[in-house]
Design a protein around this motif. Structure first.
Motif, mmCIF file in Angstrom:
data_model
loop_
_atom_site.group_PDB
_atom_site.id
_atom_site.type_symbol
_atom_site.label_atom_id
_atom_site.label_comp_id
_atom_site.label_asym_id
_atom_site.label_seq_id
_atom_site.Cartn_x
_atom_site.Cartn_y
_atom_site.Cartn_z
ATOM 1 N N PHE A 106 85.752 41.640 57.609
ATOM 2 C CA PHE A 106 86.863 41.607 58.316
ATOM 3 C C PHE A 106 86.673 42.568 59.350
ATOM 4 C CE2 PHE A 106 86.963 44.484 54.792
ATOM 5 C CZ PHE A 106 87.643 45.688 54.958
ATOM 6 N N PRO A 158 92.488 37.192 56.977
ATOM 7 C CA PRO A 158 92.745 36.334 58.067
ATOM 8 C C PRO A 158 94.198 36.709 58.562
ATOM 9 C CG PRO A 158 93.047 35.306 55.981
ATOM 10 C CD PRO A 158 92.399 36.661 55.846
ATOM 11 N N SER A 160 86.503 35.632 57.877
ATOM 12 C CA SER A 160 87.359 36.766 57.747
ATOM 13 C C SER A 160 87.855 36.830 56.314
ATOM 14 C CB SER A 160 88.224 36.806 58.858
ATOM 15 O OG SER A 160 89.237 37.981 58.555
ATOM 16 N N LEU A 177 88.990 38.120 66.320
ATOM 17 C CA LEU A 177 87.648 37.579 66.199
ATOM 18 C C LEU A 177 86.858 37.425 67.368
ATOM 19 C CD1 LEU A 177 87.985 35.242 63.033
ATOM 20 C CD2 LEU A 177 87.176 37.449 62.709
ATOM 21 N N ASP A 183 92.939 39.004 61.345
ATOM 22 C CA ASP A 183 91.773 38.663 62.099
ATOM 23 C C ASP A 183 92.301 37.289 62.908
ATOM 24 O OD1 ASP A 183 90.397 40.817 61.707
ATOM 25 O OD2 ASP A 183 89.182 39.906 60.199
ATOM 26 N N THR A 239 88.958 31.866 60.649
ATOM 27 C CA THR A 239 90.119 32.539 59.982
ATOM 28 C C THR A 239 90.982 31.517 59.556
ATOM 29 O OG1 THR A 239 91.999 34.180 60.391
ATOM 30 C CG2 THR A 239 91.256 32.777 62.354
ATOM 31 N N LYS A 290 95.724 32.335 54.779
ATOM 32 C CA LYS A 290 95.152 33.541 53.562
ATOM 33 C C LYS A 290 94.608 32.419 52.419
ATOM 34 C CE LYS A 290 95.368 37.630 51.088
ATOM 35 N NZ LYS A 290 95.996 38.994 51.108
#
Length: 210
Positions: free
Chosen positions: A78, A114, A111, A122, A117, A140, A143
């Motif tokens: 991350f 996310p 990641s 990113l 990111d 990403t 989640k």
């Protein structure tokens, strides 16, 4: 009396045939031995990456189908990591040069944060490591989807925050994935000798074909 010519020819032909049989037999034996040895040295199948639909740093959606037919290395980072993530990304950066001559080789960073990111974040992170946009991908997304791939596909831990920090706990391992989306090896991402250990395995998978 000398040996009749027909007898000499017979023995010469017999000797030639015997030599030919021995040569062919030795060749077949060595070929079989090589195949057995190669089979014994093959990396085991440790898991299978499930299909996914995530977002690459370029902003485009990307699924597992785009990686099928390629051999790739995955790591998990991350961008605001104050711990080992910069080391992991530096190792991925070091892999770029030796893999440049292999068109089917890819690097993929997932990641583990996310929500923060985004593709834009990113992209800036990737630029710091001179990441080749065509060869080193940064993923990403939502989640639950990201964490499902990491936990259920790579069988690695992720989630939770270190007490008193905003640092996300996650695996520091690298995973090597074959052309069929199968995990074939894991490596300690903090190992200084990781590149030398990983490259021969990756070359072996690139030779395996589909």
């Amino acid at each position: 009396m000398g040996v009749p010519r027909q007898v000499r020819v017979f023995w010469l032909v017999l000797a030639g045939a015997t030599l030919l049989m021995l040569t062919v037999g030795t060749f077949l034996f060595l070929r079989e031995l090589k195949a057995i040895r190669a089979q014994s040295q093959r990396l085991p199948v440790l898991g299978e990456v499930p299909d996914f639909l995530l977002v690459e740093r370029s902003g485009r959606q990307m699924g597992l189908s785009e990686l099928l037919g390629r051999v790739w290395v995955a790591d998990f980072i991350f961008t605001h990591c104050a711990g080992p993530c910069p080391l992991l990304s530096a190792t991925m950066q070091a892999l770029q040069a030796p893999l440049r001559k292999y068109p089917d080789a890819r690097l993929v960073s997932f990641s583990v944060d996310p929500e923060r990111d985004t593709p834009e974040v990113l992209s800036g992170y990737a630029d710091r490591y001179l990441a080749d946009a065509d060869r080193w991908l940064f993923l990403t997304g939502e989640k639950p989807g990201v964490y499902s791939v990491i936990r259920n596909g790579f069988q690695l831990g992720v989630g939770g925050v270190e007490e008193g920090t905003d640092q996300i706990m996650h695996s520091l391992r690298f995973a090597l994935v074959d052309r069929r989306g199968r995990v074939r090896a894991y490596y300690d991402g903090t190992d200084p000798g990781l590149v030398k250990k990983l490259l021969p395995d990756m070359r072996a998978l690139l030779k395996e074909g589909n």
